[in-house]
Design a protein around this motif. Structure first.
Motif, PDB file in Angstrom:
ATOM      1  N   LYS A  44       0.834  -1.203   0.000  1.00 41.80           N
ATOM      2  CA  LYS A  44       0.000   0.000   0.000  1.00 41.80           C
ATOM      3  C   LYS A  44       0.869   1.253   0.000  1.00 41.80           C
ATOM      4  O   LYS A  44       2.025   1.229   0.435  1.00 41.80           O
ATOM      5  CB  LYS A  44      -0.926   0.005   1.228  1.00 41.80           C
ATOM      6  N   THR A  45       0.313   2.361  -0.455  1.00 39.71           N
ATOM      7  CA  THR A  45       1.059   3.615  -0.545  1.00 39.71           C
ATOM      8  C   THR A  45       1.462   4.162   0.823  1.00 39.71           C
ATOM      9  O   THR A  45       2.439   4.889   0.935  1.00 39.71           O
ATOM     10  CB  THR A  45       0.255   4.692  -1.301  1.00 39.71           C
ATOM     11  N   ASN A  46       0.722   3.777   1.871  1.00 41.25           N
ATOM     12  CA  ASN A  46       1.059   4.250   3.216  1.00 41.25           C
ATOM     13  C   ASN A  46       2.126   3.388   3.897  1.00 41.25           C
ATOM     14  O   ASN A  46       2.464   3.608   5.047  1.00 41.25           O
ATOM     15  CB  ASN A  46      -0.194   4.318   4.091  1.00 41.25           C
ATOM     16  N   GLY A  47       2.650   2.390   3.180  1.00 37.37           N
ATOM     17  CA  GLY A  47       3.702   1.540   3.720  1.00 37.37           C
ATOM     18  C   GLY A  47       3.210   0.212   4.275  1.00 37.37           C
ATOM     19  O   GLY A  47       4.011  -0.669   4.568  1.00 37.37           O
ATOM     20  N   ASP A  48       1.894   0.063   4.409  1.00 39.35           N
ATOM     21  CA  ASP A  48       1.343  -1.203   4.886  1.00 39.35           C
ATOM     22  C   ASP A  48       1.551  -2.291   3.836  1.00 39.35           C
ATOM     23  O   ASP A  48       1.615  -2.017   2.641  1.00 39.35           O
ATOM     24  CB  ASP A  48      -0.157  -1.094   5.162  1.00 39.35           C
ATOM     25  N   VAL A  49       1.613  -3.513   4.306  1.00 35.08           N
ATOM     26  CA  VAL A  49       1.651  -4.674   3.428  1.00 35.08           C
ATOM     27  C   VAL A  49       0.377  -5.456   3.707  1.00 35.08           C
ATOM     28  O   VAL A  49       0.080  -5.791   4.850  1.00 35.08           O
ATOM     29  CB  VAL A  49       2.893  -5.552   3.701  1.00 35.08           C
ATOM     30  N   GLU A  50      -0.396  -5.732   2.653  1.00 34.15           N
ATOM     31  CA  GLU A  50      -1.649  -6.449   2.812  1.00 34.15           C
ATOM     32  C   GLU A  50      -1.519  -7.826   2.169  1.00 34.15           C
ATOM     33  O   GLU A  50      -1.153  -7.944   1.002  1.00 34.15           O
ATOM     34  CB  GLU A  50      -2.790  -5.671   2.167  1.00 34.15           C
ATOM     35  N   ILE A  51      -1.806  -8.847   2.953  1.00 37.08           N
ATOM     36  CA  ILE A  51      -1.729 -10.226   2.499  1.00 37.08           C
ATOM     37  C   ILE A  51      -3.149 -10.763   2.399  1.00 37.08           C
ATOM     38  O   ILE A  51      -3.905 -10.705   3.364  1.00 37.08           O
ATOM     39  CB  ILE A  51      -0.941 -11.113   3.496  1.00 37.08           C
ATOM     40  N   THR A  52      -3.521 -11.280   1.228  1.00 32.23           N
ATOM     41  CA  THR A  52      -4.839 -11.878   1.098  1.00 32.23           C
ATOM     42  C   THR A  52      -4.718 -13.376   1.317  1.00 32.23           C
ATOM     43  O   THR A  52      -3.837 -14.035   0.786  1.00 32.23           O
ATOM     44  CB  THR A  52      -5.476 -11.596  -0.280  1.00 32.23           C
ATOM     45  N   SER A  53      -5.620 -13.868   2.143  1.00 34.28           N
ATOM     46  CA  SER A  53      -5.668 -15.271   2.506  1.00 34.28           C
ATOM     47  C   SER A  53      -7.132 -15.680   2.578  1.00 34.28           C
ATOM     48  O   SER A  53      -7.950 -15.120   1.851  1.00 34.28           O
ATOM     49  CB  SER A  53      -4.950 -15.456   3.854  1.00 34.28           C
ATOM     50  N   ILE A  54      -7.478 -16.604   3.448  1.00 36.26           N
ATOM     51  CA  ILE A  54      -8.867 -16.999   3.627  1.00 36.26           C
ATOM     52  C   ILE A  54      -9.139 -17.182   5.114  1.00 36.26           C
ATOM     53  O   ILE A  54      -8.328 -17.773   5.831  1.00 36.26           O
ATOM     54  CB  ILE A  54      -9.208 -18.266   2.824  1.00 36.26           C
ATOM     55  N   CYS A  55     -10.258 -16.644   5.574  1.00 38.79           N
ATOM     56  CA  CYS A  55     -10.606 -16.763   6.994  1.00 38.79           C
ATOM     57  C   CYS A  55     -11.264 -18.122   7.253  1.00 38.79           C
ATOM     58  O   CYS A  55     -11.681 -18.820   6.325  1.00 38.79           O
ATOM     59  CB  CYS A  55     -11.515 -15.611   7.424  1.00 38.79           C
ATOM     60  N   GLU A  56     -11.367 -18.489   8.508  1.00 40.24           N
ATOM     61  CA  GLU A  56     -11.942 -19.777   8.880  1.00 40.24           C
ATOM     62  C   GLU A  56     -13.392 -19.911   8.425  1.00 40.24           C
ATOM     63  O   GLU A  56     -13.817 -20.968   7.976  1.00 40.24           O
ATOM     64  CB  GLU A  56     -11.853 -19.981  10.388  1.00 40.24           C
ATOM     65  N   SER A  57     -14.151 -18.832   8.520  1.00 40.01           N
ATOM     66  CA  SER A  57     -15.559 -18.869   8.134  1.00 40.01           C
ATOM     67  C   SER A  57     -15.714 -19.158   6.643  1.00 40.01           C
ATOM     68  O   SER A  57     -16.522 -20.001   6.244  1.00 40.01           O
ATOM     69  CB  SER A  57     -16.230 -17.542   8.492  1.00 40.01           C
ATOM     70  N   CYS A  58     -14.955 -18.471   5.819  1.00 40.30           N
ATOM     71  CA  CYS A  58     -15.036 -18.681   4.374  1.00 40.30           C
ATOM     72  C   CYS A  58     -14.478 -20.054   3.993  1.00 40.30           C
ATOM     73  O   CYS A  58     -15.010 -20.716   3.098  1.00 40.30           O
ATOM     74  CB  CYS A  58     -14.310 -17.574   3.622  1.00 40.30           C
ATOM     75  N   GLU A  59     -13.442 -20.494   4.676  1.00 41.82           N
ATOM     76  CA  GLU A  59     -12.890 -21.821   4.419  1.00 41.82           C
ATOM     77  C   GLU A  59     -13.937 -22.888   4.744  1.00 41.82           C
ATOM     78  O   GLU A  59     -14.123 -23.851   3.990  1.00 41.82           O
ATOM     79  CB  GLU A  59     -11.632 -22.044   5.241  1.00 41.82           C
ATOM     80  N   ASP A  60     -14.663 -22.714   5.840  1.00 40.72           N
ATOM     81  CA  ASP A  60     -15.719 -23.646   6.222  1.00 40.72           C
ATOM     82  C   ASP A  60     -16.836 -23.643   5.179  1.00 40.72           C
ATOM     83  O   ASP A  60     -17.339 -24.697   4.778  1.00 40.72           O
ATOM     84  CB  ASP A  60     -16.264 -23.266   7.600  1.00 40.72           C
ATOM     85  N   THR A  61     -17.219 -22.456   4.722  1.00 40.89           N
ATOM     86  CA  THR A  61     -18.261 -22.337   3.700  1.00 40.89           C
ATOM     87  C   THR A  61     -17.848 -23.054   2.417  1.00 40.89           C
ATOM     88  O   THR A  61     -18.650 -23.783   1.818  1.00 40.89           O
ATOM     89  CB  THR A  61     -18.559 -20.856   3.399  1.00 40.89           C
ATOM     90  N   LEU A  62     -16.598 -22.878   2.002  1.00 43.08           N
ATOM     91  CA  LEU A  62     -16.104 -23.552   0.800  1.00 43.08           C
ATOM     92  C   LEU A  62     -16.075 -25.063   1.001  1.00 43.08           C
ATOM     93  O   LEU A  62     -16.329 -25.825   0.061  1.00 43.08           O
ATOM     94  CB  LEU A  62     -14.713 -23.040   0.437  1.00 43.08           C
ATOM     95  N   GLY A  63     -15.760 -25.497   2.229  1.00 42.70           N
ATOM     96  CA  GLY A  63     -15.745 -26.922   2.519  1.00 42.70           C
ATOM     97  C   GLY A  63     -17.125 -27.557   2.397  1.00 42.70           C
ATOM     98  O   GLY A  63     -17.257 -28.696   1.942  1.00 42.70           O
ATOM     99  N   HIS A  64     -18.150 -26.812   2.793  1.00 51.12           N
ATOM    100  CA  HIS A  64     -19.514 -27.317   2.716  1.00 51.12           C
ATOM    101  C   HIS A  64     -20.151 -27.104   1.343  1.00 51.12           C
ATOM    102  O   HIS A  64     -21.184 -27.697   1.035  1.00 51.12           O
ATOM    103  CB  HIS A  64     -20.393 -26.654   3.790  1.00 51.12           C
ATOM    104  N   ASN A  65     -19.571 -26.245   0.549  1.00 51.73           N
ATOM    105  CA  ASN A  65     -20.104 -25.921  -0.780  1.00 51.73           C
ATOM    106  C   ASN A  65     -18.973 -25.921  -1.801  1.00 51.73           C
ATOM    107  O   ASN A  65     -18.566 -24.865  -2.301  1.00 51.73           O
ATOM    108  CB  ASN A  65     -20.781 -24.546  -0.765  1.00 51.73           C
ATOM    109  N   PRO A  66     -18.444 -27.098  -2.142  1.00 55.95           N
ATOM    110  CA  PRO A  66     -17.273 -27.163  -3.027  1.00 55.95           C
ATOM    111  C   PRO A  66     -17.477 -26.499  -4.389  1.00 55.95           C
ATOM    112  O   PRO A  66     -16.516 -26.020  -4.991  1.00 55.95           O
ATOM    113  CB  PRO A  66     -17.020 -28.659  -3.207  1.00 55.95           C
ATOM    114  N   HIS A  67     -18.711 -26.418  -4.856  1.00 59.56           N
ATOM    115  CA  HIS A  67     -18.966 -25.781  -6.157  1.00 59.56           C
ATOM    116  C   HIS A  67     -18.668 -24.283  -6.115  1.00 59.56           C
ATOM    117  O   HIS A  67     -18.507 -23.655  -7.152  1.00 59.56           O
ATOM    118  CB  HIS A  67     -20.408 -26.038  -6.610  1.00 59.56           C
ATOM    119  N   TYR A  68     -18.564 -23.698  -4.924  1.00 58.90           N
ATOM    120  CA  TYR A  68     -18.209 -22.278  -4.803  1.00 58.90           C
ATOM    121  C   TYR A  68     -16.791 -21.994  -5.311  1.00 58.90           C
ATOM    122  O   TYR A  68     -16.471 -20.865  -5.635  1.00 58.90           O
ATOM    123  CB  TYR A  68     -18.329 -21.804  -3.362  1.00 58.90           C
ATOM    124  N   HIS A  69     -15.947 -23.007  -5.352  1.00 60.41           N
ATOM    125  CA  HIS A  69     -14.583 -22.818  -5.847  1.00 60.41           C
ATOM    126  C   HIS A  69     -14.574 -22.335  -7.298  1.00 60.41           C
ATOM    127  O   HIS A  69     -13.606 -21.720  -7.739  1.00 60.41           O
ATOM    128  CB  HIS A  69     -13.765 -24.110  -5.730  1.00 60.41           C
TER     129      HIS A  69
END
Length: 76
Positions: A44-69
């Motif tokens: 980011k321009t302010n010096g922050d570094v942003e890492i995109t990953s996946i939270c537990e809630s979304c990981e659980d949702t994907l696990g229960h709904n594999p077609h979401y991938h």
């Protein structure tokens, strides 16, 4: 320079590191391919570094709904 982890699906902040000096090898960045780094790490321009990953809630949702991938975004 905080390192902020955010979910790529719901954009919720997962975690934050506020250390002044952190080696990328300690965070496992050296294990990523160049493409993965480009997709996951944003400086980011302010010096922050942003890492995109996946939270537990979304990981659980994907696990229960594999077609979401097939979707770019499954949270509306």
């Amino acid at each position: 320079m905080p390192i902020i982890y955010k979910c790529r699906h719901c954009t919720k902040e997962i975690g934050r590191l506020d250390h002044q000096i952190v080696e990328s090898t300690m965070l496992g960045f050296d294990q990523l391919t160049t493409k993965e780094k480009e997709d996951m790490i944003k400086y980011k321009t302010n010096g922050d570094v942003e890492i995109t990953s996946i939270c537990e809630s979304c990981e659980d949702t994907l696990g229960h709904n594999p077609h979401y991938h097939e979707l770019d975004f499954f949270i509306q």
